[in-house]
Design a protein around this motif. Structure first.
Motif, PDB file in Angstrom:
ATOM      1  N   LYS A 147       1.007  -1.092  -0.248  1.00 13.94           N
ATOM      2  CA  LYS A 147       0.261  -0.032   0.051  1.00 13.94           C
ATOM      3  C   LYS A 147       0.877   1.252  -0.143  1.00 13.94           C
ATOM      4  O   LYS A 147       0.667   2.145  -0.670  1.00 13.94           O
ATOM      5  N   MET A 148       1.811   1.245   0.701  1.00 10.20           N
ATOM      6  CA  MET A 148       2.677   2.286   1.018  1.00 10.20           C
ATOM      7  C   MET A 148       3.442   2.798  -0.487  1.00 10.20           C
ATOM      8  O   MET A 148       4.082   3.799  -0.625  1.00 10.20           O
ATOM      9  N   MET A 149       3.893   1.851  -1.107  1.00  6.17           N
ATOM     10  CA  MET A 149       4.609   2.153  -2.600  1.00  6.17           C
ATOM     11  C   MET A 149       3.567   2.510  -3.457  1.00  6.17           C
ATOM     12  O   MET A 149       4.013   3.127  -4.688  1.00  6.17           O
ATOM     13  N   ASN A 150       2.409   2.652  -3.342  1.00  5.80           N
ATOM     14  CA  ASN A 150       1.324   3.353  -4.337  1.00  5.80           C
ATOM     15  C   ASN A 150       1.093   4.790  -3.989  1.00  5.80           C
ATOM     16  O   ASN A 150       0.151   4.851  -2.900  1.00  5.80           O
ATOM     17  N   PRO A 151       1.585   5.874  -4.647  1.00  3.95           N
ATOM     18  CA  PRO A 151       1.180   7.040  -4.385  1.00  3.95           C
ATOM     19  C   PRO A 151      -0.271   7.286  -4.431  1.00  3.95           C
ATOM     20  O   PRO A 151      -1.013   8.389  -3.760  1.00  3.95           O
ATOM     21  N   MET A 152      -0.912   6.768  -5.086  1.00  6.81           N
ATOM     22  CA  MET A 152      -2.643   6.892  -5.425  1.00  6.81           C
ATOM     23  C   MET A 152      -3.267   6.737  -4.080  1.00  6.81           C
ATOM     24  O   MET A 152      -4.406   7.380  -4.022  1.00  6.81           O
ATOM     25  N   ASN A 153      -2.752   5.870  -3.275  1.00  8.53           N
ATOM     26  CA  ASN A 153      -3.566   5.804  -2.090  1.00  8.53           C
ATOM     27  C   ASN A 153      -3.349   6.991  -0.946  1.00  8.53           C
ATOM     28  O   ASN A 153      -4.071   7.020   0.156  1.00  8.53           O
ATOM     29  N   TYR A 154      -2.416   7.786  -1.406  1.00 14.80           N
ATOM     30  CA  TYR A 154      -2.131   9.224  -0.438  1.00 14.80           C
ATOM     31  C   TYR A 154      -2.633  10.557  -1.062  1.00 14.80           C
ATOM     32  O   TYR A 154      -2.953  11.482  -0.413  1.00 14.80           O
ATOM     33  N   ILE A 155      -2.443  10.671  -2.394  1.00 14.78           N
ATOM     34  CA  ILE A 155      -2.486  12.030  -2.839  1.00 14.78           C
ATOM     35  C   ILE A 155      -4.064  12.263  -2.685  1.00 14.78           C
ATOM     36  O   ILE A 155      -5.166  11.686  -2.791  1.00 14.78           O
ATOM     37  N   GLY A 156      -3.978  13.551  -2.134  1.00 13.69           N
ATOM     38  CA  GLY A 156      -5.401  14.144  -1.796  1.00 13.69           C
ATOM     39  C   GLY A 156      -5.959  13.897  -0.483  1.00 13.69           C
ATOM     40  O   GLY A 156      -7.043  14.324   0.013  1.00 13.69           O
TER      41      GLY A 156
END
Length: 95
Positions: free
Chosen positions: A18-27
């Protein structure tokens, strides 16, 4: 898939993936984004779909940051698409 491998395999920890995917955090409330992003994608890149950088660029734009996104036509997975333009862009945004 783990079921289709001939040798023993283990899965990575779910949180690490999960931490490797920036899409989980943007916004999200805790995300601290850079103010500017330079994203290039070679249209003949066989490593990933054009959808990946396109969706990333749009999500960043939706989060309110400056995104300089362009497709590099006829280019594969090279990386150094237009270095002079990138240096000029970096110079402009840091003035």
């Amino acid at each position: 898939m783990q079921n289709n491998t001939a040798s023993s395999a283990t899965k990575a920890n779910h949180q690490t993936v999960k931490m490797m995917n920036p899409m989980n955090y943007i916004g999200t409330a805790n995300a601290k984004l850079a103010k500017h992003f330079w994203i290039r994608y070679g249209t003949e890149d066989s490593n990933t779909s054009v959808a990946v950088p396109t969706i990333l660029a749009q999500k960043l734009k939706n989060a309110g940051v400056d995104v300089n996104y362009k497709l590099q036509w006829g280019t594969g997975h090279a990386g150094d698409y237009d270095m002079q333009a990138m240096f000029k862009w970096a110079e402009e945004i840091t003035k």
